[in-house]
Scaffold this active site. Structure first.
Site, PDB file in Angstrom:
ATOM      1  N   ASP B 639     122.702  10.862 -52.310  1.00 26.85           N
ATOM      2  CA  ASP B 639     122.240  10.525 -50.541  1.00 26.85           C
ATOM      3  C   ASP B 639     121.318   9.731 -51.273  1.00 26.85           C
ATOM      4  OD1 ASP B 639     121.478  10.239 -48.023  1.00 26.85           O
ATOM      5  OD2 ASP B 639     121.195  12.718 -47.806  1.00 26.85           O
ATOM      6  N   GLU B 677     120.242  -3.261 -57.042  1.00 23.44           N
ATOM      7  CA  GLU B 677     121.248  -2.675 -56.556  1.00 23.44           C
ATOM      8  C   GLU B 677     120.791  -1.240 -56.832  1.00 23.44           C
ATOM      9  OE1 GLU B 677     123.605  -3.165 -55.277  1.00 23.44           O
ATOM     10  OE2 GLU B 677     122.780  -5.494 -54.298  1.00 23.44           O
ATOM     11  N   ASP B 709     126.786  10.211 -49.187  1.00 25.14           N
ATOM     12  CA  ASP B 709     126.178  10.131 -48.280  1.00 25.14           C
ATOM     13  C   ASP B 709     125.226   8.960 -48.207  1.00 25.14           C
ATOM     14  OD1 ASP B 709     125.234  11.351 -45.434  1.00 25.14           O
ATOM     15  OD2 ASP B 709     124.867  13.267 -45.894  1.00 25.14           O
ATOM     16  N   HIS B 843     119.736  14.722 -51.126  1.00 27.68           N
ATOM     17  CA  HIS B 843     118.749  14.699 -50.549  1.00 27.68           C
ATOM     18  C   HIS B 843     117.736  15.336 -50.061  1.00 27.68           C
ATOM     19  CE1 HIS B 843     116.759  13.683 -45.837  1.00 27.68           C
ATOM     20  NE2 HIS B 843     116.601  15.411 -46.163  1.00 27.68           N
TER      21      HIS B 843
END
Lengths: 367, 868
Positions: B639, B677, B709, B843
């Site tokens: 994430d 990147e 995600d 996350h």
């Protein structure tokens, strides 16, 4: 407006700053500022002038009329209220309407206007339409002021590339004498006085050609003789409404109620916080000095009020009572409602009040 | 965001070759050349190269040429991608938010026939999708319009063309170059003659370039444009991407908020039909101006720190202005300027802001000494530069983080925004009603030969079997309807309980009692979990950041198992400093607790239980597990966190499983500044994850599942063409004989789809475990929805899973089950969550690093859930 576009091109040689179309619009705007009409009607094309005028705070009704619906539709969304207008509804009311139709026809929706402007309009009319035009505008609509602008053909030799007319759709372009005689005749016929002016000054040394755009400002000589004149011949609606926007306004009870309820609760909460923090911070004199003016003035305001004991907010158990009278004395609330009775009426059912209805009650428990 | 930048860059030449024919495309074996140049990505794997997207305004003519050259035979046009699509929405920059034209399913043979699962109990569902129907044999005619001599102005081009409405008809959509008509003109090429107001004669050539079937991607874009036209006709106000009804606002005076009800909508090709997906959206607007907010900040914080607080609270917010219908982002505040300052108008004259607003809009600025706001114009709008805004004339939209953390405010808001299923569906129904009842709208639709089904689609979903929760060999019984086992696991020993020896408890003098309460409570709750606990070393500190840090430096030793800090306020700087020190310089797990949380005697036991569990996880403990039948598997979760305030940093969290039961996780993260990147860093993460896995499992995983995600709308193409090849490349580099089966699944939480179960004559939220893989999924993808969690109020949002690469050959059933299982494994919540646990862990990690640490934490911690 492509015409604007075109004249900007001319401006490369004969330079008008600001561009001529803007000067024309500014002329109308100045006139509006001067006479403060409440209702204005215009031949509107791309709605640019209407858009400018919607910001004039005196105007309450704006109407546009054009023979081409698609030209109006292209830009009509610029006349819709903005989100901000809903967030902070203004004092005045404003309705903007666009009609599709011809100035050669009478429609009752055109009645009752204070100012009618026909900017660069008449030269687009066919002879038959031009003939009916004075009767429709001066006779039927009969506003206090009419503004008519049209190209001055005497100026054309100064504009490069103009062979016959400035625009292929122009049916005619008049010199000063032609325009003035037409205007004087119309004024005489319908009891108006007319003054001539214009925008787009000629180059020095050639003053006799006159303004690039000639303008006639017509003022009705006598006040309206009553409604009977207007309604003696009921006319059928011939225009088609293509757009209508009613701006949110505090004149509308719905918006006023929202604004008042919101302001009352906000003020009451401020007082409550003030009251509660006074309990907490009584021992902290430092804090007070940090308050900035706006809050100082808030506490000042509160200080002055609580001289009267009945207006003092108080805590009872879990509940804080803030008398409506206190809230009403805050300038913003006061200004919105006008009278105390009105305040009570507007917040009825929307704000939790004490049993006798004299104070706003907050429960402090859930905090 | 770099992904977007990349997507843009990829939209430019060189133009890739047209996609290979779709039908019967055999799976190309993975033939990866050993060395991979950085930027020459596609055509390397069996994902077909995608046509470039986002033809910019200038590329219009080029796009047209390509249409002429590449005209394909009838049948193949559906897959022709978007290169022939250039119609722009009026005034706006076109962006493909829906990832149209990314066709990933065609490369996956095992789901070519069917991507639907079979297991589970059938359940009747409806959704917020409405079928768009068109007349039989409906075709959209696409014309190119050329001008001779060339006309630059779009308005002039339109005006000249529309002089010929008797030829082209009254119903049309024209962007200045491409004209769409509902009917065919008599000739393939029509020449029209117009004259400009300058008297210039112009020849207009209208050439038929395409006859589009209803399902063509170009048509889809066209439908969306027409639909937005309809919404405008309904007098809805556009704010951002959605439309709102300002006539019917809900005001929340307690917080000076106003909520506008509105709609989000998109028209897309779904499994069998083109459908409108409409959902309720709420715009939170604030009844105060930026100046009002500044005043109230001033009254709260005083002169000191006023500017800093303003910057912190205001920067990044979106404002509406009083005078036009634009939204701006506050990028800076200029304290040295004020409305008396001047600027140069386009005609070269100098004018003050005060004068300008008076003259232009008749607005009187009340406070001439307020600072001004600076908004950076986006670079990609062709205009670059800054806009100066006056705080008094700007009204705020949306919620700040501070407001979001205000429990009372969110509660008051939720009453209006969290609609229960029945009501939500009714609100959406209202939009459809507006459409049905409005004559103008009906006329416009009729002219185009389009109409809607005014009843939402109904279909069946499946509720898969509930998962069994195991804790220390015991199976825990819980009600799968509630998706929660907090009560059921209380008093059950953990799978792996790490003893709490040699630990520190730091608190201020004022919190002495609170600290003692915590210790006592922990003593009471830990035995039943099987945690052995000894008394902590308690240390009193002053309530200053430096004091905390000094204690940490002096007292933390490498043997310290965990540090607990009791903080007296939620001041972020203190928290950040502690976390930064203990995650980088001195890698020891840490637990911060707010004193306030511990001060309530009614809840202290619950709180202590949660803290004990969390601390245990941070030290490497394991709580519960579910059955994972697949062997030799590594699960990866990724994430991203984007710093919205400064916009400078992005952090990608990377989490991968270490053991068979998925109870231990390895983690790393990539901190990258703008322009770098993300995937390069992720490659390195994957390599070290594989190393760790092999250390734990004596070998390498034979299957790898990546749950990705943090993918923005419109970034799918980048993922498919760049990130996936890089993953494969990375695996390749591990060893020549190593070829694991890789599966990459894009996880999306923010989706417009809502499902409703028809239970007892009413609409209810579908139960946890509901899987939807028909009707409302996309035909060109291998995708499915899972409703894994429950909500107390409002509607549950399904999570969308898009399998963009699948070497696993697993049946859809199994992949769906695996995904659902993983939603049970998040240790900070004893229940099922919305996303697979690795995504939520990733996350958490990215958030911690992005918010507090700003660089990669020490790798010593990488095998524990220290970021919980």
């Amino acid at each position: 407006m492509e015409k604007n576009f075109q004249e900007e091109e001319f401006a490369q040689v004969i330079k008008f700053t600001p561009p001529l179309y803007q000067q024309r619009y500014q002329f109308v705007k100045d006139l509006v500022e001067k006479y403060k009409p409440k209702k204005v009607d215009l031949g509107c094309a791309d709605c640019r002038l209407l858009w400018m005028l919607k910001f004039c705070s005196c105007i309450e009704v704006l109407a546009g009329l054009d023979i081409s619906a698609s030209v109006m539709q292209e830009k009509m969304h610029t006349l819709s209220p903005l989100p901000f207008d809903y967030l902070q509804p203004s004092e005045r009311s404003l309705t903007v309407t666009l009609h599709h139709g011809s100035v050669a026809h009478k429609d009752p929706c055109m009645l009752g206007f204070d100012l009618v402007t026909c900017i660069e309009l008449i030269e687009h009319l066919e002879e038959s339409e031009l003939k009916k035009f004075p009767e429709v505008v001066f006779g039927f609509m009969a506003p206090s002021i009419v503004v008519i602008s049209t190209p001055n053909s005497e100026f054309n030799p100064l504009l490069p590339g103009v062979v016959l007319h400035r625009h292929p759709d122009h049916k005619f372009e008049w010199n000063q004498a032609q325009f003035q005689s037409w205007a004087l005749e119309a004024a005489r016929c319908y009891d108006y006085s007319v003054e001539f002016t214009g925008v787009g000054h000629p180059p020095t040394g050639m003053e006799n050609v006159g303004f690039c755009t000639q303008i006639g400002v017509f003022v009705r000589k006598y006040p309206q003789t009553g409604e009977c004149v207007q309604y003696e011949k009921p006319t059928e609606a011939v225009y088609k409404t293509v757009f209508k926007a009613v701006y949110p306004s505090l004149k509308d009870e719905k918006y006023l109620r929202n604004a008042v309820v919101s302001e009352v609760i906000f003020t009451a909460q401020n007082i409550k916080h003030h009251l509660m923090s006074k309990h907490e911070y009584d021992d902290d004199p430092e804090r007070k000095s940090k308050f900035q003016p706006s809050v100082d003035c808030f506490s000042d305001c509160l200080g002055k009020l609580v001289v009267d004991k009945t207006m003092e907010p108080f805590v009872s158990g879990n509940e804080v009572y803030i008398p409506l009278a206190t809230i009403f004395s805050f300038p913003k609330v006061n200004q919105l409602c006008g009278t105390f009775e009105k305040l009570c009426k507007l917040i009825a059912g929307k704000v939790t009040l004490s049993s006798d209805g004299s104070a706003v009650v907050f429960n402090t428990e859930h905090e | 965001m770099t992904g977007r930048a990349r997507a843009r860059a990829r939209g430019r030449p060189p133009r890739p070759a047209p996609p290979p024919p779709v039908a019967g495309n055999p799976p190309v074996p993975l033939a990866l050349p050993g060395e991979v140049g950085e930027r020459q990505q596609p055509q390397r794997i069996n994902v077909p190269p995608q046509p470039p997207r986002e033809p910019a305004g200038l590329g219009r003519l080029r796009g047209f040429e390509s249409v002429l050259q590449e005209r394909r035979p009838e049948g193949l046009r559906v897959s022709s991608g978007l290169q022939d699509l250039c119609l722009r929405d009026r005034g706006g920059r076109r962006r493909d938010y829906h990832d149209l034209g990314v066709n990933t399913r065609q490369a996956m043979v095992h789901v070519q026939e069917s991507k639907t699962g079979l297991s589970g109990k059938m359940i009747k569902l409806t959704s917020n999708h409405y079928r768009l129907t068109s007349r039989p044999q409906w075709t959209l005619y696409q014309y190119h319009v050329g001008y001779s001599p060339e006309m630059e102005s779009r308005r002039l081009r339109s005006a000249l063309l529309f002089q010929h409405e008797e030829h082209i008809g009254r119903t049309h959509a024209f962007d200045g170059s491409i004209l769409f008509l509902p009917q065919k003109l008599r000739n393939r090429v029509t020449e029209l003659f117009s004259r400009t107001r300058n008297g210039e004669d112009v020849k207009i050539t209208v050439t038929l370039t395409n006859e589009l079937p209803p399902t063509s991607p170009t048509c889809l874009h066209f439908y969306n444009i027409i639909f937005r036209r309809l919404l405008k006709m309904l007098n809805l106000q556009q704010i951002g991407r959605n439309y709102y009804n300002p006539g019917d606002p809900v005001s929340i005076p307690n917080h000076r908020l106003m909520v506008w009800p509105g709609f989000t909508s998109s028209i897309l090709q779904y499994e069998e039909n083109i459908m409108l997906c409409a959902d309720v959206s709420h715009k939170v607007l604030r009844g105060e101006t930026v100046l009002d907010v500044m005043h109230s900040i001033h009254s709260q914080v005083g002169e000191q720190g006023f500017r800093d607080t303003c910057a912190k609270e205001l920067m990044g917010l979106i404002v509406l202005t009083k005078y036009n219908n634009r939204t701006y982002r506050i990028d800076d505040i200029n304290w040295d300027s004020n409305p008396m300052g001047t600027f140069r108008k386009s005609d070269g004259t100098e004018i003050s802001f005060l004068e300008y607003y008076k003259k232009q809009y008749n607005i009187d600025i009340g406070d001439p000494k307020q600072p001004v706001l600076i908004s950076q114009l986006k670079k990609n709008r062709n205009v670059e530069g800054t806009v100066v805004l006056i705080p008094e004339l700007c009204s705020l939209t949306g919620l700040t983080d501070k407001m979001r953390s205000d429990f009372n405010m969110m509660k008051d808001l939720a009453i209006h925004t969290r609609l229960p299923p029945e009501q939500r569906q009714q609100e959406v129904g209202r939009l459809l009603d507006y459409i049905r009842r409005d004559d103008n709208v009906q006329k416009e639709l009729g002219n185009w030969g389009l109409s809607f089904d005014y009843k939402s689609v109904a279909f069946t979903g499946r509720v898969v079997q509930g998962e069994k929760i195991f804790q220390s060999g015991n199976m825990v019984e819980y009600n799968p309807q509630f998706a929660d086992w907090t009560k059921e696991t209380r008093g059950v020993p953990l799978i792996r309980a790490v003893p709490m020896d040699n630990w520190l408890l730091i608190h201020t003098r004022r919190n002495h009692d609170v600290a003692n309460t915590l210790i006592q409570s922990l003593y009471r709750v830990t035995p039943s979990m099987g945690i052995r606990m000894s008394r902590p070393i308690t240390i009193e500190v002053d309530d200053r950041t430096e004091a905390y840090l000094r204690v940490l430096q002096q007292r933390v030793t490498p043997d310290t198992s965990i540090v607990v800090c009791i903080l007296s306020s939620s001041r972020k700087d203190k928290y950040d400093a502690i976390k930064k020190y203990l995650c980088t310089d001195c890698p020891i797990p840490s637990q911060c607790v707010l004193a306030r949380t511990l001060s309530k005697s009614q809840t202290i036991m619950t709180v202590a239980t949660k803290i004990a569990l969390q601390m245990n996880c941070k030290m490497g403990g394991e709580l519960w597990s579910v059955e994972i039948p697949l062997k030799q598997v590594m699960i990866v979760g990724i994430d991203c966190y984007h710093d919205t305030v400064t916009g400078r940093q992005s952090v990608a969290g990377f989490v991968s499983s270490l053991n068979q039961t998925m109870t231990r996780w390895f983690s790393r993260c990539v901190v990258q500044s703008r322009g770098q990147e993300l995937v390069d860093g992720i490659k390195a993460c994957l390599q070290s994850a594989l190393r760790s896995w092999s250390k734990w499992n004596k070998g390498l995983p034979s299957r790898i599942f990546v749950y990705r995600d943090g993918v923005g709308d419109g970034q799918l193409n980048t993922l498919v063409n760049y990130e996936v090849p890089q993953f494969l490349d990375c695996l390749k580099s591990i060893g020549t004989d190593y070829s694991p089966r890789l599966t990459v699944i894009v996880v999306k939480k923010r989706v417009g789809a809502r499902f409703f179960a028809e239970i007892g004559g009413g609409l209810k939220n579908p139960p946890p475990g509901t899987v939807v893989d028909t009707v409302v999924t996309r035909p060109e993808w291998y995708d499915f929805f899972v409703v894994s969690h429950t909500v107390k109020n409002g509607c549950v949002t399904p999570t969308h899973y898009n399998v963009i690469y699948d070497g696993s050959q697993l049946k859809p059933d199994h992949l769906q089950r695996l995904t659902y299982k993983l939603c049970h494994m998040y240790y900070n919540w004893s229940g099922v969550i919305r996303v697979p646990a690795p995504c939520q862990y990733a996350h958490k990690l990215a958030f911690l690093v992005g918010q507090s640490i700003h660089r990669e934490p020490n790798l010593m911690l990488s095998d524990r859930l220290y970021y919980l």
